[in-house]
Design an enzyme around this catalytic site. Structure first.
Site, PDB file in Angstrom:
ATOM      1  N   ASP A   1      29.824  29.447   4.844  1.00 26.81           N
ATOM      2  CA  ASP A   1      28.481  28.856   4.834  1.00 26.81           C
ATOM      3  C   ASP A   1      27.401  29.938   4.744  1.00 26.81           C
ATOM      4  OD1 ASP A   1      29.498  26.310   5.018  1.00 26.81           O
ATOM      5  OD2 ASP A   1      29.258  26.168   7.195  1.00 26.81           O
TER       6      ASP A   1
ATOM      7  N   TYR B   1      37.594  32.724  13.753  1.00 26.56           N
ATOM      8  CA  TYR B   1      36.142  32.649  13.866  1.00 26.56           C
ATOM      9  C   TYR B   1      35.688  32.879  15.301  1.00 26.56           C
ATOM     10  CZ  TYR B   1      36.427  30.112   9.385  1.00 26.56           C
ATOM     11  OH  TYR B   1      36.688  29.740   8.089  1.00 26.56           O
TER      12      TYR B   1
ATOM     13  N   ASP C   1      24.842  22.198  11.888  1.00 26.17           N
ATOM     14  CA  ASP C   1      24.494  23.552  12.322  1.00 26.17           C
ATOM     15  C   ASP C   1      22.967  23.637  12.394  1.00 26.17           C
ATOM     16  OD1 ASP C   1      23.585  23.813   9.711  1.00 26.17           O
ATOM     17  OD2 ASP C   1      25.153  25.199   9.086  1.00 26.17           O
TER      18      ASP C   1
ATOM     19  N   ARG D   1      31.955  23.639  12.025  1.00 25.06           N
ATOM     20  CA  ARG D   1      30.826  22.733  12.315  1.00 25.06           C
ATOM     21  C   ARG D   1      31.321  21.387  12.810  1.00 25.06           C
ATOM     22  NH1 ARG D   1      27.687  21.888   7.219  1.00 25.06           N
ATOM     23  NH2 ARG D   1      29.416  22.866   6.087  1.00 25.06           N
TER      24      ARG D   1
END
Length: 299
Positions: free
Chosen positions: A38, A65, A79, A174
């Site tokens: 993203d 992550y 987000d 997300r």
């Protein structure tokens, strides 16, 4: 110039932007990436250049992550890039409550991707449909979450939890933030995302676009060898000039013409090596006899 770049993507760059920038820096058209990140996120974005672009689909899927999830907030994009559609302080949420439900998000789970994502529905990207105001049903998918470790807990009206997540390809962090908030009886949004590992590449070994450009201008840039991205695969080595010639012509090879680093009778993808270089990807298949079938040939 064939090989991989372990790129450290910085905020406000799309994965497509990074590919376009690298094409300009290296003056080459053949550039691809190993998994979209993203625009707001930072971290590892595997890049293939030259003939190594043929190997992208064979990279390992595992990703890792570091994420910060904020509770009490919901946005259109799941987000902080989207419009806020819900905001209520959450003063009674505890880390113990989060610890109690985290196991529900580990393993093979069904996940609904964000509406603002690159998934296609009826030939259209979801984010394009969302921007046009169209309401469509987002298809669910099965994803694999290997682990979620809690790193930090920050109190406040809108408390935040920092987590380390390891998962398979196609997982949306997300969506984890959104669904964790729902499970806790509030809302959740992804406040920060760093991909610290992807497709076998680690953040500690990555370089930024600026560093890449500096190395290229200084004449010191060298891409990672193609086999660097294929370390997870067993190896079949071409040991004769005849086998190299047959491979380069796309011919199937009997296994007795190769040196193998895996048990006899195994099937599946292998990296094909020569004495000094990687020749691509093959697949060991079994019919009347085991043979090596070319899948991605690097000439």
């Amino acid at each position: 110039m064939d090989g991989f770049i372990n790129l450290k993507k910085l905020p406000d760059w799309t994965s497509h932007d990074c590919v376009a920038k690298i094409r300009r820096i290296l003056q080459t058209k053949k550039v691809g990436h190993g998994g979209t990140l993203d625009p707001a996120a930072v971290g590892v974005l595997p890049i293939a250049i030259g003939k190594a672009t043929r190997l992208l689909q064979y990279l390992p899927e595992g990703k890792a992550y570091r994420a910060v999830i904020r509770f009490g907030v919901q946005t259109t994009t799941d987000d902080l890039e989207g419009d806020i559609v819900y905001s209520e302080p959450v003063t009674d949420l505890t880390i113990a409550q989060i610890q109690a439900v985290i196991p529900e998000f580990i393993g093979e789970i069904i996940q609904t991707p964000p509406m603002y994502s690159a998934i296609q529905v009826n030939g259209q990207r979801l984010y394009k449909l969302a921007r046009a105001g169209e309401v469509v049903e987002v298809p669910t998918r099965q994803v694999k979450i290997d682990s979620i470790d809690l790193l930090n807990w920050t109190l406040g009206d809108f408390p935040e939890v920092e987590v380390q997540i390891t998962c398979g390809g196609g997982t949306y962090i997300r969506s984890i933030a959104r669904d964790l908030g729902d499970r806790l009886g509030t809302k959740g949004v992804l406040a920060f995302l760093e991909r610290n590992a992807s497709c076998g590449f680690q953040l500690a070994d990555s370089l930024t676009l600026e560093e890449l450009e500096q190395q290229q201008q200084a004449g010191t840039f060298t891409p990672m060898l193609p086999e660097r991205g294929l370390a997870h695969l067993p190896t079949a080595t071409l040991t004769t000039a005849e086998s190299v010639k047959a491979w380069s012509q796309g011919k199937r090879l009997p296994l007795d013409e190769l040196t193998l680093t895996f048990p006899s009778g195994s099937i599946g993808y292998v990296k094909v090596m020569g004495v000094e270089r990687c020749w691509g990807i093959g697949e060991i298949q079994s019919n009347l006899q085991h043979i090596l079938v070319p899948k991605a040939v690097l000439l």
